[in-house]
Design an enzyme around this catalytic site. Structure first.
Site, PDB file in Angstrom:
ATOM      1  N   GLY A 121       0.937  -1.008   0.060  1.00 42.20           N
ATOM      2  CA  GLY A 121       0.063   0.072  -0.032  1.00 42.20           C
ATOM      3  C   GLY A 121       0.709   1.446   0.039  1.00 42.20           C
ATOM      4  O   GLY A 121       0.909   1.706   0.980  1.00 42.20           O
ATOM      5  N   TYR A 122       1.254   1.563  -1.206  1.00 44.77           N
ATOM      6  CA  TYR A 122       2.344   2.532  -1.339  1.00 44.77           C
ATOM      7  C   TYR A 122       1.406   3.744  -1.867  1.00 44.77           C
ATOM      8  O   TYR A 122       1.346   4.919  -1.284  1.00 44.77           O
ATOM      9  CB  TYR A 122       3.643   2.558  -2.056  1.00 44.77           C
ATOM     10  CG  TYR A 122       4.676   1.320  -1.404  1.00 44.77           C
ATOM     11  CD1 TYR A 122       4.197   1.062  -0.064  1.00 44.77           C
ATOM     12  CD2 TYR A 122       5.228   0.496  -1.942  1.00 44.77           C
ATOM     13  CE1 TYR A 122       5.027  -0.065   0.553  1.00 44.77           C
ATOM     14  CE2 TYR A 122       6.086  -0.266  -1.422  1.00 44.77           C
ATOM     15  CZ  TYR A 122       6.099  -0.695  -0.039  1.00 44.77           C
ATOM     16  OH  TYR A 122       6.835  -1.354   0.674  1.00 44.77           O
ATOM     17  N   SER A 123       1.233   3.704  -3.394  1.00 46.95           N
ATOM     18  CA  SER A 123       0.585   4.862  -3.986  1.00 46.95           C
ATOM     19  C   SER A 123      -0.602   5.262  -3.591  1.00 46.95           C
ATOM     20  O   SER A 123      -1.309   4.419  -3.104  1.00 46.95           O
ATOM     21  CB  SER A 123       0.629   4.507  -5.564  1.00 46.95           C
ATOM     22  OG  SER A 123       1.676   4.198  -6.285  1.00 46.95           O
ATOM     23  N   SER A 155      -1.274  -3.910  -6.538  1.00 46.17           N
ATOM     24  CA  SER A 155      -1.167  -4.922  -7.068  1.00 46.17           C
ATOM     25  C   SER A 155      -1.960  -5.987  -6.118  1.00 46.17           C
ATOM     26  O   SER A 155      -1.352  -6.271  -5.020  1.00 46.17           O
ATOM     27  CB  SER A 155       0.111  -5.304  -7.625  1.00 46.17           C
ATOM     28  OG  SER A 155       0.575  -4.453  -8.411  1.00 46.17           O
ATOM     29  N   GLU A 239      19.529  -2.542  -5.333  1.00 46.28           N
ATOM     30  CA  GLU A 239      19.546  -2.619  -6.655  1.00 46.28           C
ATOM     31  C   GLU A 239      19.791  -3.569  -7.684  1.00 46.28           C
ATOM     32  O   GLU A 239      20.653  -4.012  -7.257  1.00 46.28           O
ATOM     33  CB  GLU A 239      20.162  -1.192  -7.206  1.00 46.28           C
ATOM     34  CG  GLU A 239      19.124   0.193  -6.751  1.00 46.28           C
ATOM     35  CD  GLU A 239      18.048   0.486  -7.743  1.00 46.28           C
ATOM     36  OE1 GLU A 239      17.718  -0.657  -8.359  1.00 46.28           O
ATOM     37  OE2 GLU A 239      17.623   1.374  -7.648  1.00 46.28           O
TER      38      GLU A 239
END
Lengths: 386, 378
Positions: A121-123, A155, A239
């Site tokens: 739950g980020y954006s 998502s 990364e």
């Protein structure tokens, strides 16, 4: 310059190959029980969470071993290692770095076993590329937090049991990164509502998630209050060189070459169209450049240096290639391109039509191409910030 | 696993850069290209003494015996400086002699080519502008063991200053019946003229051959069996041109980035605007990407016959990407400079011209994409 593996690395590669010879039937011959069997076996090998430390149940694999494992798996079109995708990508790394002992014991084994799905739950509607501006409100009430607000582009929210959630605990207007806290929330909490978003290809991968007085026990806070940004970024710190995407893109290119040979366009096989031929090998050249860029990044990592913004190079390539391959797929099909699954002239049951509408999932999700260009321009070329 | 350079190679890079920065900064380059020969013999000889010209030539014949990966390091730097010299031409001609020539031919030509006393060039192109051996029309007439050549070769690199030419000619009717011969510039029947050029740092010219007699001892390898060698030389040439393009494109990016950080419009450094930032970021992505392709192509070439198909593919990918991207970088570089980019005074235009030279040299993007398509199952 030398692409040879050390004897130990070769031994590991042989181990992986032997495992695949024994346990991976060819693509068409995988029975209904194969998936569960596979998950159990790779878990036993500790290849799920292979990069994680052994004390939390990971594989403790070296960087080079991780690359070898992924490479061999991809070459043989093996299924993924582990099934809790978001948990493996996002939740696990944050838990390992910031979780309490109790949290690690409670969640990490389940992620490795793939017991259930996690979502992130980020954006938010007002916070996409500028994630740190997020506003989802969170106040403390005794031993609980109370969450009110909305998340979007989550998502697989509809199939998840847990969510890793970023909320704003400090609204005093202090530095925007410092007021963010990370919570672990059960999806069946009262007041939490999931509404799937139907995307342009007709399926639903994302959802909106609404929070109305959702109560979260303080023990489910990950990291300290106000530390949420670092907690989340820590998963990004590892990364990736981008080598892993190479095989998937090459596989699609091979399938497109095959599609071009089977498809008639302007009275001849599409594979004989000079423009399409060039576009196909041009895309292949970019994919190869991605692979080799990845090798250079990996070399840097093996020398003990950290990767930073240069990985945006391959993220940008990946995004543009995703769009370009979809476009090539449609142009190969000529006049049949705008038809849909079920129409007689459409190849491969409409796979390529869906594919050509599916790029935003990759292209927008990982940071839009324009954001990648900003990152390169500001952090690598040193141009002034916007 | 190490897809990077050795300490020695990095040292070489630093040394070459220092040498070029000191002796051939762009203001000096601008003067050198106005001289009749278009290059500085004194600097050329010093490069020969330093072993740079003969870097990848065999030790047995005066070279240093290093690999193409090391040569790429040198060429990135000469490209970066737009250094005008017949280095590429000489290295490629020497490689033809080295890979096909017998002991006597190597002993005769290589030591001079390695230390700079002699300049060599490969003469491939004709009026049909094709790199494909099957299209080569210059036909040799057999006269005993000798061959008599009449015709012309055009866009021969550094023709005006070359001491010897490796000339490709047809010696039979089958498409692959191609021979390579080393021809001295003073041979009877050979006349050389300069082409006027857009990029003054890269000279080229025309060869007229009128009943030029090639003795059998000047034929490299077996007569009529050089088609594969010609294709390999195209692979090598494409890779080396792309290597120079890495350095040149990177320099164009640096120059333009510096300009964007200094130039102010609308009360702001223009580098703050995304309309400026994004093309610069794209340039960076492209340079880094064809850099990777070039390094890999050089590595494949170093593996010799065992990796020949891989080398051919890698060379085509490197040159295809470089030709297209460098051309774009030249144009964007000038455009982002605004009006001053159009002036002779600013250096960015020198790089734009270099990109025009680099694009067709040893095959443009379309040529290499078509080759890749044919070899890649299409």
């Amino acid at each position: 310059m030398d692409f040879k593996l050390s004897p130990e690395e070769e031994a590991f590669r042989d181990e992986v190959r032997a495992f695949l010879d024994e346990n991976l039937p060819p693509d068409g011959e995988r029975g209904p029980e194969f998936g569960a069997e596979w998950n159990r076996k790779v878990r036993e090998k500790r290849w799920v969470g292979f990069s994680w430390p052994e004390e939390v149940g990971g594989g403790g694999g070296s960087l080079m071993e991780q690359v070898i494992l992924k490479d061999e798996m991809a070459k043989r079109k093996a299924p993924s290692l582990g099934s809790c995708f978001m948990g493996l990508a996002w939740v696990g790394p944050s838990l390992i770095e910031y979780g309490t002992e109790a949290q690690k014991q409670r969640f990490v084994p389940d992620i490795l076993d793939g017991k259930y799905q996690w979502c992130t739950g980020y954006s938010e509607p007002g916070s996409g590329s500028d994630l740190a501006s997020l506003q989802c409100k969170c106040t403390r009430d005794g031993d609980e937090y109370v969450v009110n607000g909305q998340k979007i582009w989550t998502s697989i929210a509809m199939w998840s049991k847990w969510m890793i959630l970023l909320v704003r605990t400090d609204t005093t207007g202090a530095a925007k990164h410092d007021g963010i806290t990370c919570l672990l929330v059960e999806m069946d909490s009262p007041g939490l509502e999931v509404r799937p978003i139907k995307n342009m290809s007709g399926s639903s991968m994302f959802a909106e998630v609404f929070f109305t007085d959702v109560r979260v026990p303080v023990e489910n806070r990950l990291g300290e209050e106000g530390q949420g940004w670092q907690v989340t970024i820590s998963a990004l710190a590892h990364e990736r060189s981008g080598i892993a995407e190479f095989h998937g893109l090459m596989r699609n290119l091979d399938r497109l070459k095959d599609l071009a040979k089977r498809s008639m366009k302007n009275g001849r096989p599409a594979s004989e169209d000079p423009g399409l031929r060039r576009r196909l090998v041009r895309a292949e050249t970019k994919v190869e450049a991605m692979r080799l860029n990845g090798m250079r990044f990996l070399t840097k990592q093996l020398k003990g240096e950290k990767l930073s913004s240069e990985t945006s190079i391959n993220k940008l390539h990946r995004a543009l290639l995703e769009i370009e391959l979809g476009e090539i797929a449609l142009e190969i099909q000529g006049s049949a391109a705008p038809l849909w699954q079920g129409a007689a002239p459409v190849a491969d049951d409409g796979h390529w039509q869906r594919f050509a509408l599916g790029w935003p999932e990759v292209v927008i999700g990982g940071g839009t191409p324009n954001i990648q260009k900003n990152i390169i321009a500001e952090r690598i070329l040193g141009l002034p910030k916007d | 696993m190490n897809f990077g350079f050795t300490e020695e190679q990095e040292l070489l890079r630093a040394e070459v850069r220092k040498f070029l920065d000191q002796n051939a900064p762009l203001e000096e380059v601008r003067k050198i290209v106005e001289t009749p020969e278009g290059f500085d013999r004194h600097l050329w000889n010093r490069m020969g003494e330093l072993g740079w010209i003969g870097l990848a030539m065999p030790e047995a014949h005066g070279g240093v015996g290093l690999d193409f990966v090391t040569l790429v390091v040198l060429l990135e730097e000469t490209g970066r400086s737009l250094f005008p010299s017949p280095l590429l031409s000489t290295v490629i001609a020497a490689h033809a002699i080295q890979s096909l020539g017998d002991e006597a031919q190597q002993a005769r030509w290589l030591p001079g080519l390695a230390d700079g006393r002699a300049i060599g060039s490969l003469a491939l192109l004709e009026d049909n502008d094709s790199l494909d051996p099957a299209d080569m029309a210059l036909r040799g007439k057999a006269d005993g063991d000798d061959w008599i050549l009449s015709g012309s070769k055009r866009i021969v690199p550094d023709a005006g200053v070359a001491d010897c030419f490796v000339v490709a000619f047809r010696s039979g009717s089958s498409p692959d019946a191609i021979s390579l011969a080393v021809v001295d510039k003073d041979s009877v029947g050979l006349s050389v003229s300069d082409h006027p050029v857009m990029d003054l740092t890269k000279r080229s010219g025309q060869l007229q051959l009128a009943e030029l007699r090639v003795k059998s001892d000047a034929i490299l390898g077996e007569a009529g069996a050089a088609a594969d060698a010609v294709r390999s030389l195209v692979d090598l040439g494409a890779t080396l041109v792309a290597a120079e393009a890495v350095g040149a494109a990177e320099a164009a990016l640096e120059i333009t980035t510096r300009f964007a950080k200094e130039r102010e419009q609308f009360d702001s450094k223009i580098g703050r605007f995304q309309g400026v930032k994004h093309p610069l970021a794209e340039m960076y992505v492209d340079v880094e990407s064809f850099r990777s392709l070039v390094y890999y192509a050089a590595w494949c070439l170093d593996q010799g016959a065992s990796e020949a198909p891989a080398a051919s593919r890698a060379a085509s990918q490197a040159k295809a990407y470089a030709a297209e991207a460098f051309a774009r970088i030249g144009i964007d570089g000038v455009q982002l400079h605004g009006g001053v980019g159009y002036t002779d005074e600013y250096d960015i235009q020198l790089y734009l011209k270099r990109s025009k030279w680099a694009r067709p040299a040893f095959g443009d993007s379309d040529y290499h994409y078509d080759r890749l398509a044919a070899q890649g199952g299409l």
